[in-house]
Structures are given as structure tokens and as C-alpha cells.
Design a protein around this motif. Structure first.
Motif, PDB file in Angstrom:
ATOM      1  N   ASP A  52       0.864  -1.181   0.000  1.00 57.33           N
ATOM      2  CA  ASP A  52       0.000   0.000   0.000  1.00 57.33           C
ATOM      3  C   ASP A  52       0.897   1.226   0.000  1.00 57.33           C
ATOM      4  N   TRP A 126       1.244  -4.467   3.283  1.00 56.89           N
ATOM      5  CA  TRP A 126      -0.161  -4.547   3.645  1.00 56.89           C
ATOM      6  C   TRP A 126      -0.434  -5.996   4.031  1.00 56.89           C
ATOM      7  N   ARG A 128      -2.620  -7.595   5.527  1.00 57.44           N
ATOM      8  CA  ARG A 128      -3.942  -8.172   5.224  1.00 57.44           C
ATOM      9  C   ARG A 128      -3.927  -8.942   3.906  1.00 57.44           C
ATOM     10  N   CYS A 157      -3.992   3.468   3.947  1.00 57.32           N
ATOM     11  CA  CYS A 157      -5.382   3.031   4.159  1.00 57.32           C
ATOM     12  C   CYS A 157      -6.090   3.927   5.169  1.00 57.32           C
ATOM     13  N   CYS A 170      -7.662  -1.180   7.476  1.00 53.04           N
ATOM     14  CA  CYS A 170      -6.336  -1.793   7.647  1.00 53.04           C
ATOM     15  C   CYS A 170      -6.053  -2.132   9.097  1.00 53.04           C
TER      16      CYS A 170
END
Length: 170
Positions: A52, A126, A128, A157, A170
Motif C-alpha cells: 500500500d 499490507w 492483510r 489506508c 487496515c
């Protein structure tokens, strides 16, 4: 009998096509940078998987507290880096909610675009989506105060969420 054989072969081919993992799909060509974590190849927008980067409008503070457009700087840095080894190849992972291809991308020399962005400090891992794949690169960038790590910044984010007046994802 020939008809049955032909139909069986056609059915087998269709099953193979539609059940082949998406990761097997690749795209390569000259990449144009849209922003710090999105490129375009042959008219196809590709969101870089697992990273990101600051938005083009996003501002960060340098080591002295002076604001700069870190999203713009991230995009320019990515453009310069990609230009040094063309073409760019991307392996399809999925489509995002905006219809963009999400992919793991590499320069012609084999270097990972996502890893370079994080290691150079122009994007964050990122977790996630990456599963922590770029954690070591991020630690190195942070320790060396590269890119956005040279001063203060909001996670991209969080900046997007604040701008859209919604909760961060996030």
C-alpha cells in the motif's frame, strides 16, 4: 463415435481452461505508473499485490517536519525504477472491487516490484493481503529511514478512510 470423442475433448479443454488457477495468467509489457501501487500494461490497470503506497494527493512530513507530496514522490520513484529494466511482468492473483487486476509484478531482471517499493520506503507491507511477505523489507526501510520512513506519515489506508469519512480497513 468421432462426435463423442470430439465433444469429450472439447469438454476436457473447457474444464482445463476454467479451472486453471488465476495465478497462471500473466501479462507483460511496458508499464505506465498510475500511482505508487498501481500500474497499467496494455490498457489493463494492475494493483500491486500486498503493498500500500501513499495516495497521489497524500502528504507526509520529512525529517525536519516539512510537508511533501509523498504519494507523488512514490509514483515518480516507481516509474524511474521500472524504466531501468523493461518489460514488467505481472502474475494475476484476483480482481479487486474496482475491477483492477491484482498481481505480483516483476521487472525484466526478475526483481519484485512490491518488495522494491517496500524496501525503498515508498510503500508499506499490507499484511492483510501479503501475509507479512514484505515484513523484513519494511523493517529495513524503517531502520534506514528511506522514503516515507524518513519522517511522519499516515498509513495510506488510514488516509483514504479519513478522506472518505469512513472507518479504516487496515
Amino acid at each position: 463415435m468421432q462426435y463423442k470423442i470430439a465433444m469429450t475433448r472439447l469438454l476436457a479443454a473447457l474444464i482445463l481452461i476454467f479451472t486453471t488457477p488465476a495465478i497462471a495468467q500473466t501479462m507483460d509489457g511496458r508499464a505506465s505508473v498510475i500511482d505508487g501501487d498501481t500500474i497499467e500494461i496494455s490498457g489493463e490497470r494492475i494493483r500491486l499485490n500486498g503493498v500500500d503506497a501513499p495516495e497521489s494527493w497524500q502528504r507526509c512530513a520529512d525529517e525536519g517536519g516539512k510537508e511533501y507530496r509523498c504519494g507523488k514522490d512514490a509514483a515518480f520513484a516507481l516509474d524511474d525504477w521500472l524504466a531501468a529494466s523493461r518489460p514488467t511482468r505481472c502474475e494475476f492473483v484476483e480482481r479487486d472491487r474496482y475491477g483492477r487486476m491484482v498481481g505480483n509484478c516483476f521487472r525484466a531482471d526478475g526483481a519484485s516490484v512490491g518488495e522494491w517499493l517496500v524496501r525503498s520506503g515508498w510503500a508499506v507491507d499490507w499484511v492483510r493481503y501479503s501475509g507479512g511477505r514484505f515484513a523484513d523489507a519494511q523493517e529495513e526501510a524503517s531502520r534506514a529511514k528511506r522514503g516515507i520512513w524518513r519522517g511522519a506519515f499516515d498509513l495510506p489506508c488510514e488516509a483514504r478512510a479519513r478522506r472518505a469519512k469512513r472507518k479504516a480497513s487496515c
